[in-house]
Design an enzyme around this catalytic site. Structure first.
Site, short mmCIF file in Angstrom:
data_model
loop_
_atom_site.label_atom_id
_atom_site.label_comp_id
_atom_site.label_asym_id
_atom_site.label_seq_id
_atom_site.Cartn_x
_atom_site.Cartn_y
_atom_site.Cartn_z
N GLU A 183 0.86 -1.27 0.00
CA GLU A 183 -0.24 0.01 0.05
C GLU A 183 0.79 1.21 -0.09
OE1 GLU A 183 -2.71 0.46 3.19
OE2 GLU A 183 -3.85 2.22 1.85
N CYS A 239 -6.66 0.85 2.70
CA CYS A 239 -7.44 1.99 2.97
C CYS A 239 -7.40 2.92 1.79
CB CYS A 239 -7.61 2.67 4.21
SG CYS A 239 -7.91 1.86 5.45
N ASN A 280 -12.18 -3.27 0.50
CA ASN A 280 -11.07 -3.48 1.45
C ASN A 280 -11.64 -3.75 2.90
OD1 ASN A 280 -8.46 -3.55 2.90
ND2 ASN A 280 -8.78 -1.45 3.30
N GLU A 281 -11.79 -2.80 3.90
CA GLU A 281 -12.27 -3.06 5.20
C GLU A 281 -13.58 -2.59 5.41
OE1 GLU A 281 -9.44 -1.24 8.14
OE2 GLU A 281 -8.52 -3.27 7.91
#
Ligand code: AHR
Length: 654
Positions: A48, A239, A370-371
């Site tokens: 990331e 994120c 993602n989350e």
């Protein structure tokens, strides 16, 4: 896990108890009856752009804000020399992707200078060549650009010049050599002559990059990744996929094509943590999706892109795309598959070809979201899955289970994933070292018929210290090793795993611990890196049961173990983790296969100090060592160190 066992493990964790105090146990290795295959993707990487991992990190560009597109357009630049009004003009051309350029006016022939500070300086090496380039247009008179590398006192340590500019925008290139090694050099660009020159995309790259690709990636950082022999690489996050709001989400289509046409955006980690603001953190997208695919190919890892599912970060805005407006987001996934795998005659396959890669990238997996959590996610995922599974049954679409590895939201998401028939579920755990030990048996009881697990982000979070690298303690790495024996033992359910985040710039980080730390010239591998590497380079093809008294070794006498067969080399591999502060011995007993050699190779990672960590300048506090073990007769008695991970490779008779 049963409460009693949990409490027991907490008590013994990192204490003096060890198998020295008990009789050496026998670890029975059922080498003749492998349990299940291990995926070649088992151990991989999570990349990331956090902690200046891309710009200011692996992407080797040395100039910060090269196209004057930061929200403060001159950030990173300082004007030098005398200046009169109008001498520097920042023009906004309304060009959609790269609107701004700088007009430099020197009609009286006075020199006009600009200095770029780089990313906390520019790391340059004595004798190395650097490629300078600039887009420029001479709108009046004749100008010359003097290009100089300078040290912190302004002394020139490398120079070249660019001249003969035409009246149309063109790219100009030149090379310079640094006479000094300096982590904090700067680039000075000086206009001379009588004229008006417009400039954009001012760039400086080391000539030596990974695979010497022009304007490519930092070779030392990529080498660390290649050394791990990763099974996959997940990108671009994290994120960053989501954005604070949808506007700032990662949009892969904006990251491909010509570098000068890629629209820069703010990096969400610029403002994420008030105590770690990084106002100069942007994504130039010089490292974009094409480069990610290339990187994956170069290091032999399967690409695993994660795309936005119509939701911005739920820790921030939770901005949502209405359910009836998801088409462009789903189309992004479909187009990405075409970009990676499509024939050269397709729209996106042609673009890949034009960028230099006619062969497909062999994409097999894509993550959706993602989350994310809650019904909002599931409602959206259902729509994605229906279309994606229909159009691309050959692709594994990965769903998420949110930011926590347990609790109501996690349970809800897993239930929904099963109902949706999602093939693989991403789990995240950033927890204490103690949690890691307690969860080493986590997957022993997972449903064998449900979706497979992708342990997509994990790291043991130990206490914070002063140095950037100080949270990457040996204690955290040892705890991860213990849990990883549980991942390997359950490789029939856990198909992939990756530590997160991958990189941290010691001078510009937002999140720690990280797997690899670096500055402008150097790189250091953490103890956690060595744990990951030892598992990955010793990854086998089949799980082998490793039992003490008929049970997996999960904390008894402070020991954790897993075992696998490497059918390619015909070896049995055992990983043994001792979390006690005393050494010990264990008998290894092979069942169903015989050792073919009287000497066995060991790789040992150990340190008597749990707080130990590696640092730039002190990189070898915790590093693996090779040892040999001589066998006497059929018995294998393995002595292991206090606080250690030992990898044993036993050659087997065919
Ligand atoms: O790895 C850092 C962050 O942790 C990732 O961006 C996110 O997915 C998680 O919360």
């Amino acid at each position: 896990m049963k409460l009693k066992l949990k409490l027991f493990l907490i008590c013994l964790l990192f204490t003096g108890l060890s198998s020295l105090e008990a009789q050496p146990k026998t670890l029975v290795l059922k080498a003749g009856t492998p349990v299940a295959p291990i995926q070649s993707t088992m151990w991989g990487l999570f990349f990331e752009d956090i902690n200046f991992a891309a710009d200011g990190g692996i992407y080797a560009e040395l100039v910060k804000n090269r196209s004057f597109e930061f929200y403060k357009p001159m950030m990173g630049w300082k004007k030098s020399g005398e200046e009169y009004v109008g001498q520097f003009q920042l023009i906004n051309s309304q060009n959609e992707n790269n609107p701004r350029f700088l007009r430099l006016e020197s009609l009286q022939g006075k020199e006009l200078g600009l200095v770029n500070e780089g990313f906390r300086g520019m790391g340059v090496t004595s004798g190395e060549n650097y490629n300078f380039s600039v887009f420029a247009r001479q709108s009046q008179g004749t100008s010359v650009l003097k290009i100089e590398l300078i040290d912190s006192t302004g002394v020139v340590i490398g120079k070249t010049e660019v001249k003969n500019f035409s009246g149309d925008w063109k790219k100009y290139e030149s090379k310079l050599t640094s006479s000094e090694t300096n982590p904090k050099a700067k680039l000075r660009v000086t206009l001379s002559g009588k004229g008006v020159l417009e400039i954009d995309m001012v760039s400086l790259f080391p000539e030596h990059t990974w695979k010497n690709r022009k304007n490519g990636l930092r070779a030392d950082l990529v080498q660390k990744l290649a050394d791990m022999k990763p099974g996959f690489i997940r990108f671009p996050g994290g994120c960053i996929v989501e954005g604070h709001e949808l506007e700032t989400r990662y949009q892969w289509k904006k990251t491909i094509g010509k570098v000068e046409d890629r629209q820069l955006i703010i990096n969400r980690w610029n403002t994420e943590f008030p105590y770690k603001n990084a106002p100069d953190y942007f994504q130039s997208y010089g490292l974009g999706f094409y480069e990610y695919f290339l990187l994956a190919e170069d290091i032999g890892a399967q690409p695993l892109p994660i795309l936005n599912c119509g939701m911005a970060c739920q820790f921030n805005s939770t901005e949502l795309v209405p359910l009836d407006a998801l088409d462009p987001y789903i189309q992004d996934v479909l187009d990405l598959i075409e970009f990676a795998n499509g024939a050269t005659t397709t729209k996106w396959g042609k673009l890949r070809t034009d960028m230099g890669h006619p062969a497909p990238f062999n994409l097999k997996m894509v993550g959706v979201g993602n989350e994310q959590w809650g019904t909002q996610y599931i409602d959206r995922l259902k729509i994605f899955m229906k279309i994606l599974n229909e159009k691309h049954p050959e692709i594994i679409f990965v769903g998420g289970s949110g930011p926590s590895p347990d609790g109501k939201d996690f349970d809800y998401l897993w239930k929904e994933m099963r109902e949706l028939n999602v093939k693989m579920v991403d789990e995240h755990y950033y927890r204490s070292p103690e949690w890691f030990l307690q969860n080493a048996a986590r997957y022993d009881s997972y449903d064998r018929k449900g979706p497979k697990v992708f342990a997509g982000e994990y790291a043991a979070h130990d206490k914070d210290g002063k140095d950037s690298e100080s949270r990457n303690t040996w204690k955290s790495a040892l705890a991860e090793a213990a849990l990883m024996t549980g991942l390997e033992r359950n490789a029939d359910v856990v198909h992939m795993a990756s530590y997160a985040p991958l990189f941290g710039n010691v001078n510009a980080w937002q999140w720690r611990p990280d797997l690899i730390w670096f500055d402008n010239l150097n790189v250091v591998a953490t103890p956690n890196y060595y744990v990951q590497k030892l598992f990955s380079i010793n990854s086998g093809t089949d799980i082998v049961s490793a039992l003490v008294d008929g049970k997996p070794l999960v904390g008894q006498d402070s020991l954790f173990a897993s075992s696998c067969l490497d059918s390619k080399t015909s070896e049995l591999v055992v990983k043994l983790v001792n979390v006690a502060k005393k050494p010990g011995s264990i008998n290894l007993s092979l069942e169903g296969r015989k050792a073919s050699s009287s000497e066995i190779n060991l790789q040992v990672l150990t340190n008597s100090n749990l707080a130990a960590y590696n640092q730039l300048g002190k990189p070898e506090v915790v590093t693996p060592a090779e040892r040999k073990l001589k066998l006497s007769g059929k018995k294998i008695v393995l002595d292991f160190d206090a606080y250690s991970l030992t990898v044993v490779r036993i050659p087997l008779k065919k």
